[in-house]
Scaffold this motif. Structure first.
Motif, short mmCIF file in Angstrom:
data_model
loop_
_atom_site.label_atom_id
_atom_site.label_comp_id
_atom_site.label_asym_id
_atom_site.label_seq_id
_atom_site.Cartn_x
_atom_site.Cartn_y
_atom_site.Cartn_z
N VAL A 134 0.83 -1.21 0.00
CA VAL A 134 0.00 0.00 0.00
C VAL A 134 0.86 1.26 0.00
N MET A 135 1.89 1.27 0.83
CA MET A 135 2.74 2.46 0.89
C MET A 135 3.53 2.67 -0.40
N LYS A 136 3.95 1.60 -1.06
CA LYS A 136 4.66 1.71 -2.33
C LYS A 136 3.69 2.22 -3.41
N ALA A 137 2.46 1.73 -3.41
CA ALA A 137 1.47 2.20 -4.37
C ALA A 137 1.20 3.70 -4.17
N ARG A 138 1.14 4.12 -2.93
CA ARG A 138 0.94 5.55 -2.62
C ARG A 138 2.14 6.37 -3.08
N GLU A 139 3.34 5.87 -2.79
CA GLU A 139 4.57 6.56 -3.18
C GLU A 139 4.64 6.75 -4.70
N LEU A 140 4.13 5.76 -5.43
CA LEU A 140 4.17 5.81 -6.90
C LEU A 140 2.92 6.50 -7.48
N HIS A 141 2.12 7.10 -6.62
CA HIS A 141 0.95 7.91 -7.01
C HIS A 141 -0.12 7.13 -7.74
N LEU A 142 -0.31 5.86 -7.35
CA LEU A 142 -1.43 5.11 -7.90
C LEU A 142 -2.72 5.67 -7.29
N ALA A 143 -3.83 5.43 -7.93
CA ALA A 143 -5.09 6.07 -7.54
C ALA A 143 -5.55 5.68 -6.14
N GLY A 144 -5.32 4.45 -5.71
CA GLY A 144 -5.75 4.04 -4.38
C GLY A 144 -5.54 2.57 -4.16
N ALA A 145 -5.53 2.18 -2.90
CA ALA A 145 -5.35 0.78 -2.54
C ALA A 145 -6.18 0.48 -1.30
N THR A 146 -6.68 -0.73 -1.22
CA THR A 146 -7.47 -1.17 -0.08
C THR A 146 -7.02 -2.58 0.31
N VAL A 147 -6.93 -2.83 1.61
CA VAL A 147 -6.60 -4.16 2.11
C VAL A 147 -7.86 -4.76 2.73
N LEU A 148 -8.21 -5.94 2.28
CA LEU A 148 -9.38 -6.66 2.79
C LEU A 148 -8.90 -7.91 3.53
N ARG A 149 -9.42 -8.11 4.73
CA ARG A 149 -9.01 -9.26 5.54
C ARG A 149 -10.08 -10.34 5.46
N GLY A 150 -9.65 -11.55 5.12
CA GLY A 150 -10.59 -12.67 5.01
C GLY A 150 -10.68 -13.45 6.30
N GLY A 151 -11.84 -14.01 6.55
CA GLY A 151 -12.05 -14.82 7.74
C GLY A 151 -11.60 -16.26 7.56
N MET A 152 -11.47 -16.66 6.30
CA MET A 152 -11.08 -18.04 6.03
C MET A 152 -10.60 -18.14 4.59
N GLY A 153 -9.63 -19.02 4.35
CA GLY A 153 -9.17 -19.24 2.99
C GLY A 153 -8.06 -20.27 2.94
N PHE A 154 -7.71 -20.66 1.71
CA PHE A 154 -6.56 -21.52 1.49
C PHE A 154 -5.97 -21.19 0.14
N GLY A 155 -4.74 -21.57 -0.06
CA GLY A 155 -4.05 -21.29 -1.31
C GLY A 155 -3.30 -22.52 -1.79
N HIS A 156 -2.17 -22.28 -2.46
CA HIS A 156 -1.42 -23.37 -3.07
C HIS A 156 -0.94 -24.42 -2.08
N SER A 157 -0.74 -24.05 -0.81
CA SER A 157 -0.28 -25.01 0.19
C SER A 157 -1.41 -25.94 0.64
N ASN A 158 -2.65 -25.56 0.32
CA ASN A 158 -3.84 -26.31 0.68
C ASN A 158 -4.12 -26.30 2.19
N ARG A 159 -3.37 -25.47 2.94
CA ARG A 159 -3.59 -25.33 4.38
C ARG A 159 -4.68 -24.28 4.61
N VAL A 160 -5.69 -24.63 5.40
CA VAL A 160 -6.79 -23.71 5.67
C VAL A 160 -6.37 -22.72 6.75
N HIS A 161 -6.61 -21.45 6.49
CA HIS A 161 -6.37 -20.38 7.46
C HIS A 161 -7.74 -19.86 7.87
N THR A 162 -8.00 -19.83 9.17
CA THR A 162 -9.33 -19.44 9.64
C THR A 162 -9.24 -18.60 10.89
#
Length: 119
Positions: A30-58
């Motif tokens: 986010v700070m790098k995007a701001r430094e480079l004058h991109l229009a905006g950035a948002t961080v969204l936090r998920g309650g649950m998910g998994f990725g390539h490791s197939n490990r569930v994060h909850t």
């Protein structure tokens, strides 16, 4: 700053525990995007998910995770997003990055125009 009507949405799917240069990766992005004058950035936090490791994060009480899924979203012109991609690539050791074309209806203060009604 003006954002074109036809823009690009960048999404970076990362973990809350991911780090870059001694700090949380999501903050660094986010700070790098701001430094480079991109229009905006948002961080969204998920309650649950998994990725390539197939490990569930909850966030369930019985299984507290220190590494919940996060999505960093950045919208800007296609040229600006394409220029940011090599920077982002150098920051992310893993994760998933997606791009999609979006139509910007409003950016900044002001009312959204009423859509044309079909009769």
């Amino acid at each position: 700053m003006q954002v074109p009507k036809n823009a690009v949405l960048l999404r970076a799917f990362i973990g809350e525990a991911d780090r870059h240069d001694g700090g949380p990766l999501y903050e660094r992005i986010v700070m790098k995007a701001r430094e480079l004058h991109l229009a905006g950035a948002t961080v969204l936090r998920g309650g649950m998910g998994f990725g390539h490791s197939n490990r569930v994060h909850t966030s369930k009480i019985l299984r507290l995770s220190q590494d919940l899924p996060l999505v960093v979203e950045i919208v800007d012109s296609e040229d600006a997003i394409n220029a940011f991609l090599p920077v982002l690539d150098g920051m992310m050791p893993g994760g998933l990055i997606t791009l999609e074309k979006v139509q910007v209806l409003q950016y900044g203060p002001g009312a959204i125009r009423e859509p044309t009604r079909l009769t």
